[in-house]
Design an enzyme around this catalytic site. Structure first.
Site, PDB file in Angstrom:
ATOM      1  N   ARG A 104       0.859  -1.182   0.000  1.00 42.07           N
ATOM      2  CA  ARG A 104       0.000   0.000   0.000  1.00 42.07           C
ATOM      3  C   ARG A 104       0.894   1.230   0.000  1.00 42.07           C
ATOM      4  O   ARG A 104       2.117   1.115   0.082  1.00 42.07           O
ATOM      5  CB  ARG A 104      -1.028  -0.009   1.154  1.00 42.07           C
ATOM      6  CG  ARG A 104      -0.659  -0.707   2.425  1.00 42.07           C
ATOM      7  CD  ARG A 104       0.375  -0.038   3.262  1.00 42.07           C
ATOM      8  NE  ARG A 104       0.148   1.391   3.388  1.00 42.07           N
ATOM      9  CZ  ARG A 104       1.069   2.273   3.657  1.00 42.07           C
ATOM     10  NH1 ARG A 104       2.346   1.889   3.821  1.00 42.07           N
ATOM     11  NH2 ARG A 104       0.820   3.548   3.762  1.00 42.07           N
ATOM     12  N   GLY A 105       0.240   2.403  -0.107  1.00 43.47           N
ATOM     13  CA  GLY A 105       1.017   3.631  -0.286  1.00 43.47           C
ATOM     14  C   GLY A 105       1.123   3.881  -1.782  1.00 43.47           C
ATOM     15  O   GLY A 105       1.455   2.953  -2.549  1.00 43.47           O
ATOM     16  N   ALA A 106       0.828   5.124  -2.186  1.00 42.51           N
ATOM     17  CA  ALA A 106       0.660   5.412  -3.615  1.00 42.51           C
ATOM     18  C   ALA A 106       1.850   4.977  -4.497  1.00 42.51           C
ATOM     19  O   ALA A 106       1.659   4.241  -5.474  1.00 42.51           O
ATOM     20  CB  ALA A 106       0.343   6.900  -3.794  1.00 42.51           C
ATOM     21  N   ARG A 158      -7.451  -0.382  -6.831  1.00 44.27           N
ATOM     22  CA  ARG A 158      -7.752   0.728  -5.903  1.00 44.27           C
ATOM     23  C   ARG A 158      -7.930   1.995  -6.754  1.00 44.27           C
ATOM     24  O   ARG A 158      -7.139   2.240  -7.656  1.00 44.27           O
ATOM     25  CB  ARG A 158      -6.627   0.921  -4.871  1.00 44.27           C
ATOM     26  CG  ARG A 158      -6.483  -0.261  -3.922  1.00 44.27           C
ATOM     27  CD  ARG A 158      -5.567   0.071  -2.759  1.00 44.27           C
ATOM     28  NE  ARG A 158      -6.220   0.908  -1.759  1.00 44.27           N
ATOM     29  CZ  ARG A 158      -5.576   1.464  -0.724  1.00 44.27           C
ATOM     30  NH1 ARG A 158      -4.280   1.286  -0.586  1.00 44.27           N
ATOM     31  NH2 ARG A 158      -6.230   2.203   0.147  1.00 44.27           N
ATOM     32  N   GLN A 211      -2.336   2.417   9.978  1.00 41.76           N
ATOM     33  CA  GLN A 211      -1.049   2.476   9.266  1.00 41.76           C
ATOM     34  C   GLN A 211      -0.008   3.274  10.059  1.00 41.76           C
ATOM     35  O   GLN A 211       1.189   3.043   9.932  1.00 41.76           O
ATOM     36  CB  GLN A 211      -1.223   3.121   7.881  1.00 41.76           C
ATOM     37  CG  GLN A 211      -1.913   2.233   6.858  1.00 41.76           C
ATOM     38  CD  GLN A 211      -3.401   2.471   6.814  1.00 41.76           C
ATOM     39  OE1 GLN A 211      -4.002   2.835   7.829  1.00 41.76           O
ATOM     40  NE2 GLN A 211      -4.016   2.249   5.671  1.00 41.76           N
ATOM     41  N   ASP A 246      -2.095  10.789  -2.116  1.00 38.97           N
ATOM     42  CA  ASP A 246      -2.491   9.749  -3.076  1.00 38.97           C
ATOM     43  C   ASP A 246      -2.799  10.335  -4.443  1.00 38.97           C
ATOM     44  O   ASP A 246      -2.673   9.668  -5.463  1.00 38.97           O
ATOM     45  CB  ASP A 246      -3.683   8.960  -2.552  1.00 38.97           C
ATOM     46  CG  ASP A 246      -3.215   7.977  -1.505  1.00 38.97           C
ATOM     47  OD1 ASP A 246      -3.049   8.381  -0.345  1.00 38.97           O
ATOM     48  OD2 ASP A 246      -2.947   6.816  -1.881  1.00 38.97           O
ATOM     49  N   ASN A 305      -5.523  12.356   0.554  1.00 41.80           N
ATOM     50  CA  ASN A 305      -4.623  11.489   1.340  1.00 41.80           C
ATOM     51  C   ASN A 305      -5.481  10.735   2.353  1.00 41.80           C
ATOM     52  O   ASN A 305      -6.715  10.926   2.426  1.00 41.80           O
ATOM     53  CB  ASN A 305      -3.531  12.334   2.020  1.00 41.80           C
ATOM     54  CG  ASN A 305      -2.433  11.467   2.619  1.00 41.80           C
ATOM     55  OD1 ASN A 305      -1.896  10.579   1.948  1.00 41.80           O
ATOM     56  ND2 ASN A 305      -2.111  11.669   3.881  1.00 41.80           N
ATOM     57  N   LYS A 306      -4.846   9.879   3.126  1.00 44.14           N
ATOM     58  CA  LYS A 306      -5.552   9.012   4.072  1.00 44.14           C
ATOM     59  C   LYS A 306      -6.582   9.765   4.901  1.00 44.14           C
ATOM     60  O   LYS A 306      -6.314  10.877   5.362  1.00 44.14           O
ATOM     61  CB  LYS A 306      -4.500   8.351   4.980  1.00 44.14           C
ATOM     62  CG  LYS A 306      -5.023   7.435   6.057  1.00 44.14           C
ATOM     63  CD  LYS A 306      -5.912   6.328   5.559  1.00 44.14           C
ATOM     64  CE  LYS A 306      -5.297   5.469   4.496  1.00 44.14           C
ATOM     65  NZ  LYS A 306      -6.274   4.546   3.850  1.00 44.14           N
TER      66      LYS A 306
HETATM   67  O1  MRU Z   1      -4.577   3.138   2.239  1.00 49.19           O
HETATM   68  P1  MRU Z   1      -3.085   3.366   2.155  1.00 49.19           P
HETATM   69  O2  MRU Z   1      -2.326   2.799   3.305  1.00 49.19           O
HETATM   70  O3  MRU Z   1      -2.539   2.934   0.807  1.00 49.19           O
HETATM   71  O4  MRU Z   1      -2.937   4.934   2.223  1.00 49.19           O
HETATM   72  C1  MRU Z   1      -1.654   5.487   2.089  1.00 49.19           C
HETATM   73  C2  MRU Z   1      -1.633   6.960   2.203  1.00 49.19           C
HETATM   74  O5  MRU Z   1      -2.629   7.611   2.358  1.00 49.19           O
HETATM   75  C3  MRU Z   1      -0.280   7.604   2.028  1.00 49.19           C
HETATM   76  O6  MRU Z   1      -0.196   8.767   2.775  1.00 49.19           O
HETATM   77  C4  MRU Z   1      -0.073   7.976   0.549  1.00 49.19           C
HETATM   78  O7  MRU Z   1      -0.361   6.881  -0.282  1.00 49.19           O
HETATM   79  C5  MRU Z   1       1.310   8.429   0.291  1.00 49.19           C
HETATM   80  S1  MRU Z   1       2.493   7.129   0.458  1.00 49.19           S
HETATM   81  C6  MRU Z   1       4.010   7.769   0.080  1.00 49.19           C
END
Ligand code: MRU
Length: 383
Positions: free
Chosen positions: A61-63, A103, A225, A266, A276-277
């Site tokens: 996970r993470g963009a 996603r 997370q 994201d 973002n999250k």
């Molecule tokens: O649902 P996730 O864990 O994929 O969400 C991740 C985030 O919101 C991060 O802040 C974002 O993807 C940036 S990661 C460098």
């Protein structure tokens, strides 16, 4: 630029890839982030469906990491060793289309898959003038796609390092005291990328320069997370970290002991609004109220200039089970009669953001014009 080796040596690799060979299928080997911090285990994906499911379940996970995993994932398409060029092209395109449904919010996923699709198109244009026999052409296409995915991986890692250096220099100017205290949300660190992270990259750079840095990690409901991943990652890398619940963040900011909030992204709209999250928006509002600088760190691959404003960014809605019964072996937390909501992301308006740090530098007080100018300068360079 070389990725920061200190941090990367301390942490297991988020994504490993073994290209296909005559004797072995390709494998995308993921650090299983659903098991952290209790177990450090890996999940080997040998086919597109397993990788798709791993992205949905947040094993990876993470963009930026999702983008890299998906790029490699195209090479998991089922093709025979002696497949013709046409057969391979069809299989790779189907794989890319399938992975694109995993996603919806992080634009890096679509950006990386588009790079793979463009690689196929470019190869086909070149092949129109070549006369190599099938299936040699198919194998040559496979080799080309391995190169493109590997380049995306390597370049994302390099971008993290550059973001870290720009972010550290910016914080250096912002914070006069010897020690720096950062509040972050979710995990935008090494685990979310193939380098030293985005939001955590400036932290690692300052730490490596010998500056005293302390991070407050929001636990990040509902999937934690921050508590599970950011706290584990920073502690493993030797950076001081304290976890607070999301509901404590405003109070922590009010005590004026935080020098800056730094988060990842994201997707960033053309006007600088940032998805973002979930919880990021509330944090930005609280930071503004308390006069704490709110910074976003993201590579250019996270910008989506086709989306004018943040309200147009598609927001992933996740299963209500994540809220009702986070631990499947325990009792439900919510009565069945109550409805629940579970958006994975929210949008922070550009007006709440002091600066966006990218691999090219810093966009202060982002606006449509400053974002476009920054992206145009990126178009002329390849970092
Ligand atoms: O649902 P996730 O864990 O994929 O969400 C991740 C985030 O919101 C991060 O802040 C974002 O993807 C940036 S990661 C460098």
């Amino acid at each position: 630029m070389d990725p920061n080796p200190g941090v990367l040596n301390a942490l297991p690799k988020t994504i490993r890839f073994r290209p296909p060979s005559e004797t072995q299928r390709a494998v995308v080997d993921l650090l299983d982030q659903t098991c952290l911090p209790n177990q450090v285990t890996r999940l080997e994906c040998f086919d597109v469906d397993t990788l798709h499911d791993a992205i949905v379940r947040l094993v990876v996970r993470g963009a930026p990491a999702i983008g890299v995993a998906a790029a490699y994932g195209v090479l998991l398409a089922e093709v025979q060793e002696d497949a013709s060029l046409d057969e391979r092209v069809r299989a790779y395109r189907i794989a890319a289309d399938r992975l694109a449904t995993s996603r919806p919010t992080a634009v890096n996923l679509f950006w990386a898959l588009d790079a793979m699709r463009s690689g196929i198109d470019r190869f086909l244009r070149e092949e129109a003038h070549g006369n190599a026999p099938d299936p040699a052409k198919g194998t040559a296409l496979q080799t080309r796609l391995v190169e493109i995915a590997t380049q995306i991986d390597r370049e994302e890692a390099g971008r993290c390092q550059a973001i870290g250096e720009h972010g550290a220099a910016y914080l250096d100017r912002l914070v006069a005291t010897d020690s720096v205290r950062i509040l972050t949300h979710c995990n935008a660190g090494a685990l979310a990328t193939t380098g030293i992270g985005t939001a955590l990259a400036p932290v690692y750079c300052l730490h490596q320069q010998g500056r005293s840095v302390e991070v407050i990690a929001d636990e990040t409901r509902p999937l934690l997370q921050g508590a599970r991943l950011t706290a584990w990652e920073l502690a493993t890398a030797g950076v001081s970290v304290t976890v607070c619940t999301d509901s404590m963040a405003a109070q922590v900011l009010s005590q004026r002991k935080i020098d800056a909030v730094i988060v990842g992204a994201d997707r960033i709209a053309a006007n600088g609004d940032v998805a973002n999250k979930i919880g990021t928006y509330g944090l930005a509002v609280a930071a503004k109220h308390h006069g704490v600088p709110f910074l976003v760190a993201a590579p250019i691959s996270t910008f989506d200039s086709n989306i004018a404003t943040g309200d147009l960014i598609p927001i992933e809605q996740r299963s209500e089970k994540e809220i009702r019964q986070p631990d499947r072996s325990a009792n439900a937390w919510t009565p069945r009669e109550a409805d629940v909501m579970n958006p994975a992301f929210d949008v922070t308006p550009a007006g709440l953001i002091q600066a966006i740090v990218t691999q090219l530098g810093v966009i202060e007080r982002p606006t449509e014009l400053s974002v476009a100018t920054h992206l145009n300068s990126a178009a002329n360079r390849s970092i």
